[in-house]
Design a protein around this motif. Structure first.
Motif, mmCIF file in Angstrom:
data_model
loop_
_atom_site.group_PDB
_atom_site.id
_atom_site.type_symbol
_atom_site.label_atom_id
_atom_site.label_comp_id
_atom_site.label_asym_id
_atom_site.label_seq_id
_atom_site.Cartn_x
_atom_site.Cartn_y
_atom_site.Cartn_z
ATOM 1 N N ASN A 281 0.799 -1.239 0.000
ATOM 2 C CA ASN A 281 0.000 0.000 0.000
ATOM 3 C C ASN A 281 0.827 1.281 0.000
ATOM 4 O O ASN A 281 0.299 2.351 0.269
ATOM 5 C CB ASN A 281 -0.969 -0.014 1.200
ATOM 6 C CG ASN A 281 -0.251 0.006 2.535
ATOM 7 O OD1 ASN A 281 0.969 0.190 2.601
ATOM 8 N ND2 ASN A 281 -0.996 -0.184 3.616
ATOM 9 N N VAL A 282 2.152 1.167 -0.288
ATOM 10 C CA VAL A 282 3.007 2.355 -0.199
ATOM 11 C C VAL A 282 3.309 2.943 -1.579
ATOM 12 O O VAL A 282 3.244 4.155 -1.783
ATOM 13 C CB VAL A 282 4.325 2.021 0.531
ATOM 14 C CG1 VAL A 282 5.225 3.253 0.618
ATOM 15 C CG2 VAL A 282 4.036 1.480 1.925
ATOM 16 N N ASN A 283 3.658 2.091 -2.526
ATOM 17 C CA ASN A 283 4.017 2.587 -3.861
ATOM 18 C C ASN A 283 3.641 1.528 -4.891
ATOM 19 O O ASN A 283 3.479 0.336 -4.551
ATOM 20 C CB ASN A 283 5.527 2.887 -3.927
ATOM 21 C CG ASN A 283 5.903 3.797 -5.088
ATOM 22 O OD1 ASN A 283 5.035 4.255 -5.861
ATOM 23 N ND2 ASN A 283 7.186 4.058 -5.232
ATOM 24 N N PHE B 113 -0.030 7.615 -0.676
ATOM 25 C CA PHE B 113 1.304 8.207 -0.636
ATOM 26 C C PHE B 113 1.933 8.384 -2.015
ATOM 27 O O PHE B 113 2.299 9.482 -2.389
ATOM 28 C CB PHE B 113 2.227 7.338 0.229
ATOM 29 C CG PHE B 113 1.658 7.084 1.595
ATOM 30 C CD1 PHE B 113 1.337 8.141 2.422
ATOM 31 C CD2 PHE B 113 1.414 5.794 2.029
ATOM 32 C CE1 PHE B 113 0.784 7.929 3.673
ATOM 33 C CE2 PHE B 113 0.872 5.564 3.276
ATOM 34 C CZ PHE B 113 0.557 6.629 4.111
ATOM 35 N N HIS B 114 2.095 7.289 -2.753
ATOM 36 C CA HIS B 114 2.922 7.374 -3.957
ATOM 37 C C HIS B 114 2.221 6.787 -5.178
ATOM 38 O O HIS B 114 1.278 6.000 -5.053
ATOM 39 C CB HIS B 114 4.228 6.600 -3.760
ATOM 40 C CG HIS B 114 5.052 7.076 -2.605
ATOM 41 N ND1 HIS B 114 5.580 8.347 -2.526
ATOM 42 C CD2 HIS B 114 5.456 6.441 -1.469
ATOM 43 C CE1 HIS B 114 6.273 8.470 -1.408
ATOM 44 N NE2 HIS B 114 6.211 7.336 -0.737
ATOM 45 N N GLY B 115 2.760 7.136 -6.328
ATOM 46 C CA GLY B 115 2.288 6.565 -7.583
ATOM 47 C C GLY B 115 3.241 6.930 -8.701
ATOM 48 O O GLY B 115 4.198 7.688 -8.498
ATOM 49 N N ALA C 122 10.061 0.064 -1.137
ATOM 50 C CA ALA C 122 8.944 0.740 -1.809
ATOM 51 C C ALA C 122 9.448 1.801 -2.779
ATOM 52 O O ALA C 122 8.655 2.424 -3.481
ATOM 53 C CB ALA C 122 8.017 1.371 -0.776
ATOM 54 N N HIS C 123 10.777 2.025 -2.800
ATOM 55 C CA HIS C 123 11.321 3.094 -3.647
ATOM 56 C C HIS C 123 12.510 2.628 -4.492
ATOM 57 O O HIS C 123 13.632 3.110 -4.317
ATOM 58 C CB HIS C 123 11.725 4.298 -2.790
ATOM 59 C CG HIS C 123 10.550 5.046 -2.238
ATOM 60 N ND1 HIS C 123 9.731 5.828 -3.020
ATOM 61 C CD2 HIS C 123 10.033 5.100 -0.985
ATOM 62 C CE1 HIS C 123 8.775 6.345 -2.282
ATOM 63 N NE2 HIS C 123 8.934 5.919 -1.030
ATOM 64 N N PRO C 124 12.273 1.691 -5.425
ATOM 65 C CA PRO C 124 13.331 1.372 -6.388
ATOM 66 C C PRO C 124 13.580 2.594 -7.279
ATOM 67 O O PRO C 124 12.720 3.479 -7.373
ATOM 68 C CB PRO C 124 12.746 0.208 -7.196
ATOM 69 C CG PRO C 124 11.276 0.337 -7.040
ATOM 70 C CD PRO C 124 11.023 0.971 -5.704
ATOM 71 N N ILE D 25 15.175 1.697 6.242
ATOM 72 C CA ILE D 25 15.805 2.408 5.119
ATOM 73 C C ILE D 25 14.724 2.536 4.047
ATOM 74 O O ILE D 25 14.443 1.580 3.323
ATOM 75 C CB ILE D 25 17.036 1.652 4.584
ATOM 76 C CG1 ILE D 25 18.012 1.350 5.728
ATOM 77 C CG2 ILE D 25 17.711 2.464 3.482
ATOM 78 C CD1 ILE D 25 19.219 0.514 5.328
ATOM 79 N N HIS D 26 14.102 3.700 3.960
ATOM 80 C CA HIS D 26 12.883 3.828 3.150
ATOM 81 C C HIS D 26 13.144 4.233 1.699
ATOM 82 O O HIS D 26 12.346 3.938 0.827
ATOM 83 C CB HIS D 26 11.941 4.839 3.813
ATOM 84 C CG HIS D 26 10.621 4.949 3.119
ATOM 85 N ND1 HIS D 26 9.712 3.903 3.073
ATOM 86 C CD2 HIS D 26 10.063 5.963 2.400
ATOM 87 C CE1 HIS D 26 8.651 4.275 2.383
ATOM 88 N NE2 HIS D 26 8.841 5.516 1.951
ATOM 89 N N ASP D 27 14.264 4.903 1.438
ATOM 90 C CA ASP D 27 14.455 5.479 0.097
ATOM 91 C C ASP D 27 15.944 5.486 -0.221
ATOM 92 O O ASP D 27 16.782 5.267 0.666
ATOM 93 C CB ASP D 27 13.886 6.913 0.101
ATOM 94 C CG ASP D 27 13.682 7.485 -1.300
ATOM 95 O OD1 ASP D 27 13.830 6.740 -2.292
ATOM 96 O OD2 ASP D 27 13.365 8.686 -1.396
ATOM 97 N N PHE E 86 12.552 10.030 5.593
ATOM 98 C CA PHE E 86 11.841 9.052 4.767
ATOM 99 C C PHE E 86 12.286 9.167 3.308
ATOM 100 O O PHE E 86 12.677 8.189 2.709
ATOM 101 C CB PHE E 86 10.316 9.253 4.852
ATOM 102 C CG PHE E 86 9.706 8.724 6.113
ATOM 103 C CD1 PHE E 86 9.455 7.372 6.266
ATOM 104 C CD2 PHE E 86 9.380 9.571 7.158
ATOM 105 C CE1 PHE E 86 8.898 6.871 7.427
ATOM 106 C CE2 PHE E 86 8.823 9.081 8.325
ATOM 107 C CZ PHE E 86 8.581 7.725 8.452
ATOM 108 N N HIS E 87 12.198 10.377 2.735
ATOM 109 C CA HIS E 87 12.333 10.519 1.280
ATOM 110 C C HIS E 87 13.461 11.452 0.871
ATOM 111 O O HIS E 87 13.806 12.376 1.608
ATOM 112 C CB HIS E 87 11.022 11.039 0.690
ATOM 113 C CG HIS E 87 9.872 10.116 0.942
ATOM 114 N ND1 HIS E 87 8.783 10.480 1.701
ATOM 115 C CD2 HIS E 87 9.663 8.838 0.558
ATOM 116 C CE1 HIS E 87 7.935 9.464 1.765
ATOM 117 N NE2 HIS E 87 8.456 8.448 1.090
ATOM 118 N N ASN E 88 13.972 11.174 -0.318
ATOM 119 C CA ASN E 88 15.011 11.995 -0.914
ATOM 120 C C ASN E 88 14.528 12.546 -2.250
ATOM 121 O O ASN E 88 13.651 11.964 -2.898
ATOM 122 C CB ASN E 88 16.273 11.169 -1.171
ATOM 123 C CG ASN E 88 16.716 10.401 0.057
ATOM 124 O OD1 ASN E 88 17.009 10.992 1.094
ATOM 125 N ND2 ASN E 88 16.738 9.080 -0.041
#
Ligand SMILES: [Fe+2]
Length: 503
Positions: A149-151, A490-492, A196-198, A245-247, A312-314
């Motif tokens: 459910n994140v990306n 959150f993302h798409g 969730a962030h390739p 490690i989210h991103d 969380f994000h870069n």
């Protein structure tokens, strides 16, 4: 019927769309009265529609689908979900073809969701909400869902719903139906979840992903995602505990991880007394580590330490004269974790705001040569993906403009990283905005040659919409109304030339 059984029945029917959400909320007690709750509450419908309620005109050369995913419930079979990350994955696809817009939305029918629907009760614990204990089930570790459910990305001919807590979930891009758990054709080990962030490099066609091994020998395992749909292991970097490690960031030659001092207390988790959110620990006395690895899999890791901070994000990153310049979103302390866990509370805690921070890394000296702090209350950084790994001019973020409701974004902000200054749109009373996605008009245009897509929620109409804005002027080209309420999520990502099955 007991009060509890009645609650289960009501919430189960509500999650399927058979009951008005206001009725469900009454059965569970009063829900928080704020925009973030309204914009992220349970989806009220699944289906497919051709959207015709449009302000402006949809560009005819916008050709493809914006896929987004969200935690789709604020309650599950009579249990109010406490954490912002809780809820079964709800995926949406907005397809644009010659000015026509088709929308398809559905819960992802994972085996865990189907099992709960069949049983009529919450069986699996969510990220921050434990399933109710039952007298007839033996004590033991909590059972958790793998929630994609994140990306959501498009890779190897399928959608992959991503969560960071488990393997990806394969989803049909046309029907949005569940296909399978996905281990990249056997190349993702069982106990390595997938980020969730390739990251994708449109210039070389390469893609990269990673996961932190669960269990003994905890390590950050980094992969190149090959064109044949398999993973090729590049690095395995041992970690002292299960770090969040989210991103990551991508430069021409390197992969960069900004790792906060946050670890999951595995002993606490396996004792069966805590959810993942409750077992997350922020270690104020430890540094935030910036880990730099080579993209080609060679060399030793470089680690540069910074004061403890949450991340969380870069944004983007690039190399210049042996240095790496990167943009990231940092916030002091563990307030961000506390805030996410308070989603269902009457009042949100006051916490230090996240801000845009630019760091210039000297790899030779293993130090930060320059640190400059930008705007506050910013999150969800995105940029023109054609400029990945380059000294791009623009960074886009979502800004929270409601002081006592920082869980929701109200403005889109464009940061001019070359000339300085910002431009912003939004701020309409009662409207929430989700992360923007940049869609280039062509493969070789400049950074203003494209569109910005923004999903939003309007309180007065109790309805979601999708905005298409000109990336050069930020002006509205079209606002497409959906006549539905979907949780914002959150993302798409936008996938050119791929479409949902039309209505
Ligand atoms: Fe994320």
């Amino acid at each position: 019927m007991t009060r509890r059984r009645f609650g289960h029945l009501v919430a189960g029917l509500g999650a399927l769309g058979f009951l008005e959400p206001q009725f469900v909320a009454r059965a569970l007690g009063p829900a928080p009265d704020r925009l973030s709750w309204r914009a992220f509450r349970t989806a009220t419908a699944e289906g497919h529609w051709q959207l015709t309620d449009i302000e402006g005109e949809v560009p005819r050369d916008l050709h493809g689908t914006l896929y987004r995913v969200a935690p789709g419930q604020s309650e599950n079979h009579g249990v109010r979900l406490r954490h912002f990350f809780d809820g079964d994955a709800f995926v949406s696809g907005f397809s644009f073809r010659e000015g026509r817009v088709d929308l398809r939305s559905a819960f992802v029918a994972t085996p865990e969701r189907e099992e709960e629907l069949a049983a009529g009760r919450m069986i699996y614990s969510e990220f921050g909400t434990a399933a109710p204990k039952r007298e007839d089930s033996p004590a033991g570790p909590l059972r958790f869902k793998n929630q994609p459910n994140v990306n959501v990305i498009h890779y190897d001919g399928r959608l992959l719903g991503l969560s960071e807590g488990g393997h990806p979930t394969a989803i049909d891009p046309a029907t949005l139906s569940y296909q399978d758990r996905w281990n990249f054709k056997g190349s993702l080990p069982l106990f390595v979840p997938f980020t969730a962030h390739p990251k994708f490099d449109p210039k070389t066609g390469e893609a990269f992903g990673y996961g932190v091994t669960q269990g003994p020998g905890t390590a950050l395992t980094v992969f190149r995602m090959e064109p044949d749909g398999k993973l090729h292991k590049l690095h395995q970097v041992p970690q002292a505990g299960y770090h969040m490690i989210h991103d990551m960031l991508l430069t021409t030659n390197h992969l960069v991880f900004v790792i906060p001092p946050v670890r999951i207390d595995m002993a606490m988790l396996f004792a069966g007394e805590a959810t993942v959110a409750e077992a997350l620990r922020y270690f104020e006395s430890e540094p935030t580590r910036i880990l730099v690895l080579r993209r080609d899999g060679s060399g030793e890791p470089i680690v540069i330490e910074q004061p403890a901070t949450m991340v969380f994000h870069n944004g983007n990153a690039y190399e210049q004269d042996g240095r790496i310049v990167l943009d990231t979103i940092l916030s002091p302390g563990d307030g961000a974790l506390e805030l996410l866990h308070a989603h269902a509370s009457d009042r949100l805690p006051e916490v230090a705001p996240p801000r845009v921070v630019r760091l210039e890394l000297n790899l030779e000296k293993r130090s930060v040569a320059l640190r400059s702090e930008g705007e506050e209350e910013q999150e969800f950084p995105r940029f023109d993906s054609r400029r990945s790994g380059e000294n791009a001019r623009y960074l886009y973020t979502m800004e929270s403009g409601i002081r006592d409701d920082p869980l929701v974004a109200t403005h889109l902000v464009r940061h001019d990283l070359h000339e300085g200054g910002t431009a912003r749109i939004g701020g309409t009373e009662g409207r929430a905005l989700g992360e923007t996605v940049f869609v280039p008009r062509a493969s070789d245009g400049d950074e203003t040659d494209g569109w910005l897509l923004l999903q939003g929620y309007d309180t007065e109409r109790d309805e979601n919409f999708l905005e298409i804005r000109d990336a050069g002027t930020l002006d509205l080209a079209a606002r497409v109304w959906t006549a539905q309420h979907f949780p914002l999520g959150f993302h798409g990502n936008f996938v050119p030339d791929v479409f949902v099955a039309s209505a």
